[in-house]
Design an enzyme around this catalytic site. Structure first.
Site, PDB file in Angstrom:
ATOM      1  N   GLU A  25     -42.878 -30.353  21.909  1.00 18.21           N
ATOM      2  CA  GLU A  25     -43.152 -31.683  21.360  1.00 18.21           C
ATOM      3  C   GLU A  25     -44.295 -31.624  20.345  1.00 18.21           C
ATOM      4  O   GLU A  25     -45.031 -30.618  20.267  1.00 18.21           O
ATOM      5  CB  GLU A  25     -43.506 -32.656  22.481  1.00 18.21           C
ATOM      6  CG  GLU A  25     -44.766 -32.289  23.248  1.00 18.21           C
ATOM      7  CD  GLU A  25     -45.464 -33.497  23.881  1.00 18.21           C
ATOM      8  OE1 GLU A  25     -45.816 -34.437  23.141  1.00 18.21           O
ATOM      9  OE2 GLU A  25     -45.666 -33.472  25.108  1.00 18.21           O
ATOM     10  N   LYS A  86     -46.401 -42.159  16.563  1.00 21.11           N
ATOM     11  CA  LYS A  86     -46.027 -41.533  17.840  1.00 21.11           C
ATOM     12  C   LYS A  86     -44.615 -41.996  18.173  1.00 21.11           C
ATOM     13  O   LYS A  86     -44.387 -43.192  18.352  1.00 21.11           O
ATOM     14  CB  LYS A  86     -47.032 -41.957  18.918  1.00 21.11           C
ATOM     15  CG  LYS A  86     -46.720 -41.495  20.333  1.00 21.11           C
ATOM     16  CD  LYS A  86     -47.825 -41.930  21.295  1.00 21.11           C
ATOM     17  CE  LYS A  86     -47.347 -41.928  22.734  1.00 21.11           C
ATOM     18  NZ  LYS A  86     -48.366 -42.436  23.669  1.00 21.11           N
ATOM     19  N   VAL A 106     -42.416 -36.795  24.756  1.00 22.26           N
ATOM     20  CA  VAL A 106     -41.433 -36.132  25.623  1.00 22.26           C
ATOM     21  C   VAL A 106     -40.057 -36.777  25.432  1.00 22.26           C
ATOM     22  O   VAL A 106     -39.056 -36.076  25.228  1.00 22.26           O
ATOM     23  CB  VAL A 106     -41.884 -36.194  27.107  1.00 22.26           C
ATOM     24  CG1 VAL A 106     -40.755 -35.771  28.042  1.00 22.26           C
ATOM     25  CG2 VAL A 106     -43.112 -35.304  27.310  1.00 22.26           C
ATOM     26  N   SER A 138     -43.656 -45.350  31.208  1.00 27.04           N
ATOM     27  CA  SER A 138     -43.344 -44.565  30.000  1.00 27.04           C
ATOM     28  C   SER A 138     -41.844 -44.420  29.798  1.00 27.04           C
ATOM     29  O   SER A 138     -41.093 -44.201  30.759  1.00 27.04           O
ATOM     30  CB  SER A 138     -43.967 -43.177  30.114  1.00 27.04           C
ATOM     31  OG  SER A 138     -43.504 -42.366  29.055  1.00 27.04           O
ATOM     32  N   ALA A 139     -41.429 -44.500  28.544  1.00 23.57           N
ATOM     33  CA  ALA A 139     -40.016 -44.263  28.201  1.00 23.57           C
ATOM     34  C   ALA A 139     -39.603 -42.835  28.550  1.00 23.57           C
ATOM     35  O   ALA A 139     -38.404 -42.544  28.641  1.00 23.57           O
ATOM     36  CB  ALA A 139     -39.783 -44.545  26.721  1.00 23.57           C
ATOM     37  N   LYS A 157     -49.293 -36.992  33.048  1.00 23.62           N
ATOM     38  CA  LYS A 157     -50.659 -37.150  32.536  1.00 23.62           C
ATOM     39  C   LYS A 157     -51.578 -37.523  33.690  1.00 23.62           C
ATOM     40  O   LYS A 157     -51.206 -38.339  34.529  1.00 23.62           O
ATOM     41  CB  LYS A 157     -50.701 -38.296  31.521  1.00 23.62           C
ATOM     42  CG  LYS A 157     -50.352 -37.889  30.120  1.00 23.62           C
ATOM     43  CD  LYS A 157     -50.753 -38.955  29.121  1.00 23.62           C
ATOM     44  CE  LYS A 157     -49.675 -39.983  28.890  1.00 23.62           C
ATOM     45  NZ  LYS A 157     -49.845 -40.753  27.638  1.00 23.62           N
TER      46      LYS A 157
HETATM   47  N1  PSU Z   1     -49.911 -35.775  28.242  1.00 17.69           N
HETATM   48  C1  PSU Z   1     -51.170 -35.609  27.761  1.00 17.69           C
HETATM   49  N2  PSU Z   1     -51.443 -36.097  26.521  1.00 17.69           N
HETATM   50  C2  PSU Z   1     -50.490 -36.721  25.750  1.00 17.69           C
HETATM   51  C3  PSU Z   1     -49.167 -36.872  26.262  1.00 17.69           C
HETATM   52  C4  PSU Z   1     -48.943 -36.394  27.516  1.00 17.69           C
HETATM   53  O1  PSU Z   1     -52.027 -35.045  28.458  1.00 17.69           O
HETATM   54  O2  PSU Z   1     -50.789 -37.142  24.618  1.00 17.69           O
HETATM   55  C5  PSU Z   1     -48.117 -37.569  25.436  1.00 17.69           C
HETATM   56  C6  PSU Z   1     -46.711 -36.932  25.605  1.00 17.69           C
HETATM   57  O3  PSU Z   1     -46.128 -36.776  24.335  1.00 17.69           O
HETATM   58  C7  PSU Z   1     -45.952 -37.968  26.405  1.00 17.69           C
HETATM   59  C8  PSU Z   1     -46.578 -39.235  25.926  1.00 17.69           C
HETATM   60  O4  PSU Z   1     -44.556 -37.934  26.171  1.00 17.69           O
HETATM   61  O5  PSU Z   1     -47.965 -38.914  25.873  1.00 17.69           O
HETATM   62  C9  PSU Z   1     -46.294 -40.418  26.809  1.00 17.69           C
HETATM   63  O6  PSU Z   1     -46.757 -41.564  26.182  1.00 17.69           O
HETATM   64  P1  PSU Z   1     -46.352 -43.023  26.687  1.00 17.69           P
HETATM   65  O7  PSU Z   1     -47.059 -43.249  27.983  1.00 17.69           O
HETATM   66  O8  PSU Z   1     -46.855 -43.926  25.592  1.00 17.69           O
HETATM   67  O9  PSU Z   1     -44.855 -43.033  26.818  1.00 17.69           O
HETATM   68 MN    MN Z   2     -47.437 -45.764  28.453  1.00 16.61          MN
END
Ligand code: PSU
Ligand code: MN
Length: 301
Positions: A25, A86, A106, A138-139, A157
């Site tokens: 990614e 993003k 992801v 998250s999606a 995360k």
């Molecule tokens: N894990 C981390 N830092 C990040 C991410 C994950 O430690 O920046 C990123 C990945 O790309 C993951 C995204 O797919 O954050 C998820 O974001 P969201 O919660 O907005 O879907």
């Molecule tokens: Mn989120």
């Protein structure tokens, strides 16, 4: 292979010859780590995949062109760029339609990898359910439920609600496999203590599960969890640092996209850089492991 995608020569050749390829990614480059750690880590992950005998395919959108396999100059440009979109599922058509630069999450990376015919993808932590906000899901979790790509990671995360994240993955039918672990890894540390669906010991066993899912015509992804290497595990209390950083973000009115970079940066300060060492170590280790899984898939013994 879809022709709306642009491939690097290296990735195009590997795919055409049926060789093992691992997707990577780009959001961790633009939004996850600061420069130059982001570039060094991206290059380190690519090197680990090549050293293990597979081809890396970092995925991003460059001026509206979905690109599978970035060269060093393109990685460097992303690592130093400001205001890159993003791109999760909902953002892909916007970035492409408007000719923008975009970094895939992801979810976004899984969609492109599947179009490209790549079935293994390595990252650090997936998105999940936010603490105290059970509707902020998250999606990534939804994508894992509907796109057949195996995602190699060290859990979610660190700032998320792990038990709720597991519940949503179960609802969407996503198997969670531990490679060398009986519990869900907790990103900076090796174990969250939470149960997962199966523990296996070898990349070959993981490949057999992926093959079985393919034979079942499964539409969903598979989560392969790998703990941070023992020698790089965070020694101090990660949880205390995460809670303090999250509270500070709340007190300072930081929200939305800004939360993750802020919290991760504060956790790195509070742990004297140890969290960042663990983060880069697990990313490179996951890349190497994904390459071994991709090889086992392509060259079964
Ligand atoms: N894990 C981390 N830092 C990040 C991410 C994950 O430690 O920046 C990123 C990945 O790309 C993951 C995204 O797919 O954050 C998820 O974001 P969201 O919660 O907005 O879907
Ligand atoms: Mn989120």
């Amino acid at each position: 292979m879809h022709n709306h995608l642009h491939y690097s020569h290296e990735v195009r050749t590997a795919l055409a010859e049926g060789l093992p390829v691992v997707a990577l990614e780009s959001t961790l480059i633009t939004h996850g780590l600061p420069y130059p750690a982001n570039l060094e880590t991206a290059l380190g992950m690519e090197r680990a995949i090549r050293d293990a005998g597979a081809t890396p395919a970092t995925i991003a959108i460059l001026k509206g062109q979905i690109t599978v396999g970035l060269n060093v100059n393109q990685l460097e440009a992303l690592a130093t760029a400001q205001n890159v979109r993003k791109c999760s599922r909902r953002d892909l058509p916007i970035a492409v339609g408007l000719g923008e630069d975009g970094a895939t999450t992801v979810a976004g990376t899984m969609i492109v990898a599947h179009h490209a015919g790549i079935s293994v993808f390595a990252t650090g932590g997936i998105g999940g359910v936010h603490r105290g906000q059970p509707f902020d899901v998250s999606a990534d979790l939804i994508e894992l439920g509907r796109t057949p790509v195996a995602v190699v990671c060290s859990g979610a995360k660190a700032i998320l609600d792990l038990p709720l994240t597991l519940e949503v993955l179960e609802t969407h039918g996503v198997p969670i496999i531990g490679l060398g672990t009986e519990t869900l890894p907790a990103f900076y540390t090796r174990s969250s203590g939470l149960p997962i669906d199966a523990c296996v010991e070898t990349p070959e066993q993981v490949a057999r599960i992926i093959k079985a899912a393919q034979r079942l015509d499964a539409k969903h992804g598979i989560l392969i969890t790998v703990p941070v290497p023992v020698e790089h595990e965070l020694q101090m209390d990660a949880e205390a640092a995460i809670q303090q950083a999250t509270q500070e973000a709340h007190d300072q009115g930081i929200h939305g996209k800004a939360i993750t970079p802020f919290v991760l940066g504060r956790v790195a300060e509070l742990t004297d850089g140890q969290s960042r060492t663990a983060n880069t170590a697990l990313l490179v280790n996951n890349a190497r492991t994904a390459a071994l899984i991709a090889k086992a898939l392509h060259f079964p013994v």
